[in-house]
Design a protein around this motif. Structure first.
Motif, PDB file in Angstrom:
ATOM      1  N   ARG A 376       0.875  -1.270   0.056  1.00 39.43           N
ATOM      2  CA  ARG A 376      -0.041  -0.004  -0.165  1.00 39.43           C
ATOM      3  C   ARG A 376       0.949   1.142  -0.001  1.00 39.43           C
ATOM      4  NH1 ARG A 376      -2.644  -4.097   1.586  1.00 39.43           N
ATOM      5  NH2 ARG A 376      -4.983  -4.132   1.503  1.00 39.43           N
ATOM      6  N   ARG A 460      -4.481   9.864   8.579  1.00 36.52           N
ATOM      7  CA  ARG A 460      -5.453   8.558   9.017  1.00 36.52           C
ATOM      8  C   ARG A 460      -5.374   8.446  10.672  1.00 36.52           C
ATOM      9  NH1 ARG A 460      -4.988   3.493   4.953  1.00 36.52           N
ATOM     10  NH2 ARG A 460      -4.759   4.783   3.054  1.00 36.52           N
ATOM     11  N   LEU A 569      -3.564   0.972  10.866  1.00 34.98           N
ATOM     12  CA  LEU A 569      -4.453   1.570   9.832  1.00 34.98           C
ATOM     13  C   LEU A 569      -3.922   1.617   8.680  1.00 34.98           C
ATOM     14  CD1 LEU A 569      -4.763   4.872  12.082  1.00 34.98           C
ATOM     15  CD2 LEU A 569      -6.602   3.377  11.537  1.00 34.98           C
ATOM     16  N   THR A 571      -2.604  -1.025   7.067  1.00 36.21           N
ATOM     17  CA  THR A 571      -2.954  -2.526   6.585  1.00 36.21           C
ATOM     18  C   THR A 571      -4.243  -2.501   5.841  1.00 36.21           C
ATOM     19  OG1 THR A 571      -3.767  -3.273   8.762  1.00 36.21           O
ATOM     20  CG2 THR A 571      -1.516  -3.509   8.201  1.00 36.21           C
ATOM     21  N   GLU A 572      -5.240  -1.572   6.502  1.00 45.07           N
ATOM     22  CA  GLU A 572      -6.407  -1.605   5.962  1.00 45.07           C
ATOM     23  C   GLU A 572      -7.233  -2.864   6.129  1.00 45.07           C
ATOM     24  OE1 GLU A 572      -6.329  -0.059   1.913  1.00 45.07           O
ATOM     25  OE2 GLU A 572      -5.722   1.921   2.548  1.00 45.07           O
ATOM     26  N   ASP A 573      -6.896  -3.390   7.488  1.00 44.70           N
ATOM     27  CA  ASP A 573      -7.425  -4.794   7.941  1.00 44.70           C
ATOM     28  C   ASP A 573      -8.176  -4.820   8.889  1.00 44.70           C
ATOM     29  OD1 ASP A 573      -7.662  -7.499   7.086  1.00 44.70           O
ATOM     30  OD2 ASP A 573      -5.723  -8.189   7.893  1.00 44.70           O
ATOM     31  N   ASN A 574      -8.971  -3.772   9.639  1.00 51.58           N
ATOM     32  CA  ASN A 574      -9.894  -3.391  10.499  1.00 51.58           C
ATOM     33  C   ASN A 574      -9.490  -4.101  11.816  1.00 51.58           C
ATOM     34  OD1 ASN A 574     -12.594  -2.913  11.348  1.00 51.58           O
ATOM     35  ND2 ASN A 574     -13.176  -4.959  11.263  1.00 51.58           N
TER      36      ASN A 574
END
Length: 900
Positions: A376, A460, A569, A571-574
Motif C-alpha cells: 500500500r 488517518r 491503519l 494495513t486496512e485490515d480492520n
C-alpha cells in the motif's frame, strides 16, 4: 471599566481568573490599591476586589464580579449555579475565612486548619461524585467552578489540605488549576510565595469567628457524611432488603474466552516486559498490577474479559544479556520467561494468557502486517548512517550504544531513547558514543534500511484519534505525549535493524536484517492471543465489539498510541485499536531510582523473601500508584499505611464485626431492625460504593482504593458510637440493638471483601471464607449495597487479617535494599544430616499449625485467661518446631522481650 485589587486579597483569585476568560471582550484597567482605602463611596468600610463599571456603578463581591465577566462571555444563568453561589457565600466562605486565618496569621497546621472546612470539602466531593460530572453544574465549566476554585485555591494548593479520600474534589481542583486563566491568576496573587502572600492582607482583617461557634480543638472529629435525600435513603433500603435475589446469574466460564455479541467485551493488555530484566516494583505497578486490578474489576462486573501479557523476547537487549551470561539468546529467553512468570504468579496477577514473542505466530502476523504496508506504499527504503564497531566487526544496534544525550546532556543515554528526558534518539546523534560490549568508540558507516512512512499515515491517525479520544479514558499524560508528537510533525521511522535475533524481514536484499523490536513488539499482543486461540481475530479484528484497554508506563505511549495504530491503519485490515490508553508516571525508590547493579530497590524476585505477604505489597503499590505525577516507594510510609489503614482501620473493623457475631450470637447473624440512622448508613455506604464504581470505570485505581478505606472508617465509627459490647449486657431492647449493629456491620464487612478483590485477592478470599459468604455474592459486585448475610446465616472462624510491621523489621529491610543486597552472601545450605519428612506428613503438620494459630488468635481476641493462652501458645510453638524439623529447616530462635 476598572478593577481595584489589593496585594494578598484572596478574593482576587476568582475575579482575575474570570477576567482572564473574558479577555478580548472588554477593556479592563487593573489598579492595585491599599486594603484600607475605601473605593466604594457608599460603603462604611474598605472592601476589595471592586469593579467600577463604565456606567459609574460598582460591583464589590467576588461572585458578582465573576458573574459580570461570565455574562460578557455569553454565559447563560442556571438554577444549579445560583445555588452553588448561595452555598459558597453562606457556608463555604465563613469556614474558609477561619481556616485561612488560623493557617496564615496564627500559624496553626493540620486538623486545626482542615477542621473548619472538612464538612464543606466533603459536600463538594460527594456532589461531584453523585452527579458523575467533571464540573459542579454539569459537563462544562461554569461560574460556580471559578468562584469555588478561587475561594479554595489558597488552601488546597498545599496537598496536605486536600484529603486523599476526596478523589472527585481532587480531580476537579487539579483540572481547573491547570487551565491558563486560573494559572495566571494564581501566579499574580500568590507570586510564588504560596499562601504566605496573603499574610499582610489577612493581618489587617478582623479575626473571623469559627463557623460553627466552637473553639478549634485538637480532638479528632467524626468524619462528616454527605447530606442525603429521603429518596436516596429509601432506594438504598429497598435494594438492601432484596438481598441475594438481586444478583444476576453468573456468566458461564469460557475456554477460550471469546467475544460475545451483545455483551461488553473487554480486552486488557499490560506492556510486554523485556525478558532480559527482572522487573522492579515500578515495572510491576506501571503495567501488570494496574491492569490486573482492572481485569479483576471487569470480571466482578460480569463483563466478558480477556487479560493478556507476555515477555518481549526479540531485540538487542536480549543479545546483550546473552553475551553477558555466555548463553544463546533463546536460552536467555527461556530462563527469564520463567523468572517473570514466577514473579507475577507470586503477586497473584490473574492473566488469562502469559505468553512470549519468540513464536512462529509472531513471525507470521508481523510479516503479514509488513507486506500489507509495503503493497500500500507505506514503507520506504533509505540509506542510514549507522555506528559500526570495528573492534567487534559489526553494526551496532541501538542497545549496544550509549553516550551523552544530545537534548538534555544525560551521560548514559541509550542509542534509541534517553531514560532521563524520554526523547527518542538516533544512535548517531549521541555525543561521545561508545560500544557497550568493548567500550571502544564506534565509527559512522552506511547501511540500507526500511522505514514506516508515518507522515503519509498522519491524516488517518488524526481522524482515528478524533473519533477515539472524546469520551475515552486515555490518561492526560498519554494525550499530551501523542499530541506533542503530532504537533512536531511525524517523521519516517526506521523499522529494521542489523541483528540476528528478531523477526526476519521478508524482502529481497534484507535477508540479514530483522524488524526493529518496537515495530513488532506491540504485534506481540496479537501473536500471544493467536497462540491462545486460533480465533484470535475475533478479538483483534473486531473494533465494533471489543473495548481495548492498554496499560503501561508513560515511556511506552508513543509505540502504543502512535506507531502501532499507524501500522494497523495502514494495513486496512480492520484491526482493533486501543480505546483506553492508561499510562502511569514513574515510581521511584525512596530518594532515587531502582538499580539492580547497585543493589538499590526491591525487585520482583526479592519481594517474596521479605516475609511481607504479596497482598500487602499489592495494597501499598496501588495506594501510591503514580497517577498524575511521579511517586516514591518508602519503607517508612509502607509501615505507616500497613499499621494504620490495614491493621487499625480495615482489619480492625472486619475482625470486630465477625467476632461480635461469634462471641455474642453463637456464630449466627442476628436479626436486624433498622432505625433511621441505620438506613442513612446504608445510603452512605451505597453512595461510597457508587463512587468506587465511578472511579474504577474511569480507571482511577488509586482513588477507588480510598473508597474502600472510607467505608471501613464509617463502619468503625458506627460500631464505636453504638457500642454493641455494652448493649448486649442490657435490656431486651439493648440486646436487639446490639444485634442490628452487629448484623449491619458484618454485612459491610462482606461488601468490603468483594470491593477488595481487585486489590487484595488473597485477603478478600480469606474474609469470604471466614464469613461463609455465599458464592454468587463473591463473584458479582452491583452498584447497590445488598444484605448478603441475612439473619440466621452461620459464619466460620474469624481470625485477624493483618500483622503489624515493626520498626526494626522495616529498618533492616531498608538497609538491605538501599544498596546492600548486591553484597549479601548466599543463603547457607541446609545441613545434609537433616532428614526431611514426606510431603503428606508436612501437609498434616502445616494444617495443624494453622488450626492451632487460629485457636491462639481467638483466645487473645476474647481476652481469655493468660494461663490458658500460654498453654495454647506452647502447643503452637511445639507444632512449629515439628514442622521445621519435617521440612529440614534450621530451628528459629524464640523471640521474646528483652530484659531491662
Amino acid at each position: 471599566m476598572r478593577l481595584f485589587v489589593s496585594e494578598g486579597a484572596p478574593g482576587n483569585l476568582p475575579v482575575l481568573a474570570a477576567a482572564g476568560r473574558a479577555r478580548g471582550r472588554v477593556e479592563l484597567l487593573i489598579s492595585t490599591v491599599d486594603p484600607e482605602e475605601c473605593m466604594v463611596p457608599f460603603l462604611t468600610r474598605p472592601k476589595v476586589p471592586v469593579l467600577q463599571l463604565d456606567s459609574g456603578n460598582y460591583l464589590f463581591s467576588a461572585s458578582s464580579i465573576c458573574r459580570y465577566f461570565f455574562l460578557l462571555s455569553g454565559w447563560e444563568q442556571d438554577d444549579l449555579t445560583n445555588q452553588w453561589l448561595e452555598w459558597e457565600a453562606t457556608e463555604l466562605q465563613p469556614a474558609l475565612s477561619a481556616a485561612l486565618y488560623y493557617l496564615v496569621v496564627q500559624g496553626k497546621k493540620g486538623e486545626d486548619v482542615l477542621g473548619p472546612v472538612r464538612r464543606a470539602l466533603t459536600h463538594i466531593d460527594h456532589s461531584l461524585s453523585r452527579q458523575n460530572c467533571p464540573f459542579l453544574a454539569g459537563e462544562t465549566e461554569s461560574l460556580a467552578d471559578i468562584v469555588l476554585w478561587g475561594a479554595l485555591y489558597p488552601l488546597l494548593q498545599d496537598p496536605a489540605y486536600l484529603p486523599e479520600e476526596l478523589g472527585a474534589l481532587r480531580s476537579w481542583f487539579q483540572t481547573l488549576s491547570t487551565q491558563e486563566p486560573c494559572q495566571r491568576a494564581a501566579e499574580t496573587v500568590l507570586k510564588q510565595q504560596g499562601v504566605l502572600a496573603l499574610r499582610p492582607y489577612l493581618q489587617k482583617q478582623p479575626q473571623p469567628s469559627s463557623p460553627d461557634g466552637r473553639a478549634v480543638t485538637n480532638e479528632p472529629q467524626e468524619e462528616e457524611l454527605a447530606t442525603l435525600s429521603e429518596e436516596e435513603i429509601a432506594m438504598a433500603v429497598t435494594a438492601w432488603e432484596k438481598g441475594l435475589e438481586s444478583l444476576p446469574p453468573l456468566r458461564p466460564p469460557q475456554n477460550p474466552v471469546l467475544p460475545v455479541a451483545g455483551e461488553r467485551n473487554v480486552l486488557i493488555t499490560s506492556a510486554l516486559p523485556y525478558v532480559n530484566n527482572v522487573p522492579h516494583l515500578g515495572n510491576i505497578i506501571g503495567c501488570v498490577l494496574s491492569a490486573d486490578v482492572f481485569a479483576r474489576y471487569s470480571r466482578l462486573r460480569q463483563w466478558n474479559t480477556l487479560y493478556l501479557c507476555g515477555t518481549d523476547e526479540y531485540g538487542t537487549a536480549t543479545e546483550t544479556k546473552a553475551m553477558e551470561e555466555g548463553l544463546t539468546p533463546q536460552e536467555i529467553c527461556d530462563k527469564y520467561h520463567i523468572i517473570h512468570a514466577d514473579i507475577y504468579r507470586w503477586f497473584n496477577i490473574s492473566f488469562d494468557i502469559f505468553g512470549r514473542t519468540t513464536t512462529p505466530q509472531q513471525t507470521k502476523i508481523t510479516q503479514d502486517i509488513f507486506q500489507r504496508l509495503l503493497t500500500r506504499g507505506f514503507v520506504l527504503q533509505d540509506t542510514v548512517e549507522q555506528l559500526r564497531c570495528e573492534h567487534c566487526a559489526r553494526f551496532l544496534a541501538d542497545r549496544f550504544v550509549e553516550g551523552v544525550c544530545p537534548f538534555c546532556g544525560y551521560e548514559e543515554a541509550r542509542g534509541d531513547q534517553c531514560d532521563k528526558c524520554g526523547k527518542l534518539i538516533n544512535a548517531i546523534e549521541l555525543k561521545k558514543p561508545r560500544c557497550k560490549v568493548c567500550r571502544s568508540c564506534p565509527v559512522v558507516k552506511s547501511s540500507q534500511h526500511l522505514f514506516l512512512d508515518l507522515p503519509k499515515l498522519e491524516k488517518r491517525l488524526e481522524e482515528w484519534l478524533g473519533k477515539t479520544l472524546p469520551g475515552s479514558d486515555w490518561t492526560p499524560n498519554a494525550r499530551f505525549i501523542i499530541r506533542s508528537w503530532l504537533r512536531d510533525g511525524l517523521k519516517p521511522r526506521c523499522i529494521t535493524r542489523d541483528l540476528k535475533w528478531g523477526t526476519p524481514v521478508p524482502l529481497e536484499g534484507f535477508e540479514d536484517k530483522v524488524f526493529y523490536v518496537w515495530f513488532d513488539a506491540t504485534i506481540g499482543y496479537l501473536s500471544i492471543t493467536a497462540n491462545y486461540t486460533d480465533q484470535w481475530e475475533r478479538w483483534w479484528k473486531n473494533p465494533e465489539q471489543v473495548d481495548l484497554y492498554q496499560f503501561m508506563a508513560k515511556d511506552n505511549v508513543p509505540f502504543h498510541g502512535l506507531v502501532f495504530p499507524c501500522s494497523a491503519l495502514g494495513t486496512e485490515d480492520n484491526y482493533t485499536l486501543v480505546s483506553h490508553l492508561i499510562a502511569t508516571e514513574y515510581l521511584n525508590y525512596e530518594d532515587g531510582k531502582f538499580s539492580k547493579s547497585r543493589g538499590v530497590g526491591v525487585f520482583g524476585d526479592m519481594a517474596q523473601d521479605t516475609g511481607i505477604p504479596a497482598d500487602i505489597w499489592r495494597f501499598y503499590l496501588l495506594y501510591i500508584r503514580p497517577e498524575g505525577q511521579d511517586s516514591a516507594f518508602s519503607w517508612t510510609d509502607m509501615l505507616l499505611k500497613n499499621n494504620s489503614e490495614l491493621l487499625n482501620n480495615l482489619g480492625n473493623f472486619i475482625n470486630r464485626a465477625g467476632m461480635f457475631v461469634s462471641k455474642f450470637f453463637g456464630g449466627y447473624v442476628p436479626e436486624m431492625v433498622l432505625t433511621p440512622d441505620d438506613q442513612r448508613l446504608l445510603a452512605h455506604v451505597t453512595l461510597e460504593l457508587r463512587h468506587y464504581h465511578q472511579l474504577l470505570e474511569k480507571v482511577r485505581i488509586r482513588d477507588a482504593l480510598r473508597s474502600i478505606l472510607t467505608i471501613s472508617r464509617h463502619g468503625n465509627q458506627y460500631i464505636q458510637v453504638n457500642e454493641p459490647w455494652k448493649r448486649i449486657k442490657g435490656s431486651e431492647a439493648d440486646r436487639q440493638r446490639a444485634g442490628t449493629v452487629t448484623g449491619l456491620a458484618v454485612n459491610i464487612a462482606a461488601l468490603l471483601s468483594v470491593m477488595l478483590q481487585p486489590y487484595m485477592p488473597t485477603v478478600s478470599a480469606t474474609i469470604q471464607a471466614q464469613l461463609h459468604l455465599p458464592p454468587p455474592a463473591c463473584s458479582i459486585l452491583l452498584k447497590n449495597f445488598l444484605c448478603t448475610l441475612p439473619a440466621g446465616h452461620q459464619i466460620g472462624t474469624v481470625s485477624p487479617l493483618f500483622q503489624k510491621l515493626e520498626n526494626d523489621q522495616i529498618e533492616s529491610l531498608k538497609q538491605r535494599f538501599g544498596g546492600g543486597q548486591a553484597k549479601v552472601s548466599p543463603k547457607p545450605e541446609v545441613i545434609e544430616t537433616v532428614t526431611t519428612a514426606g510431603s503428606q506428613q508436612i501437609q498434616v503438620l502445616t494444617d495443624e499449625v494453622t488450626k492451632q494459630g487460629n485457636i491462639v488468635r481467638e483466645l487473645k481476641a476474647q481476652k481469655a485467661d493468660k494461663n490458658q493462652i500460654a498453654a495454647e501458645v506452647a502447643k503452637l510453638l511445639d507444632l512449629k518446631k515439628q514442622l521445621a524439623l519435617a521440612e529440614g529447616k534450621p530451628l528459629e530462635t524464640p523471640k521474646g522481650k528483652k530484659k531491662k
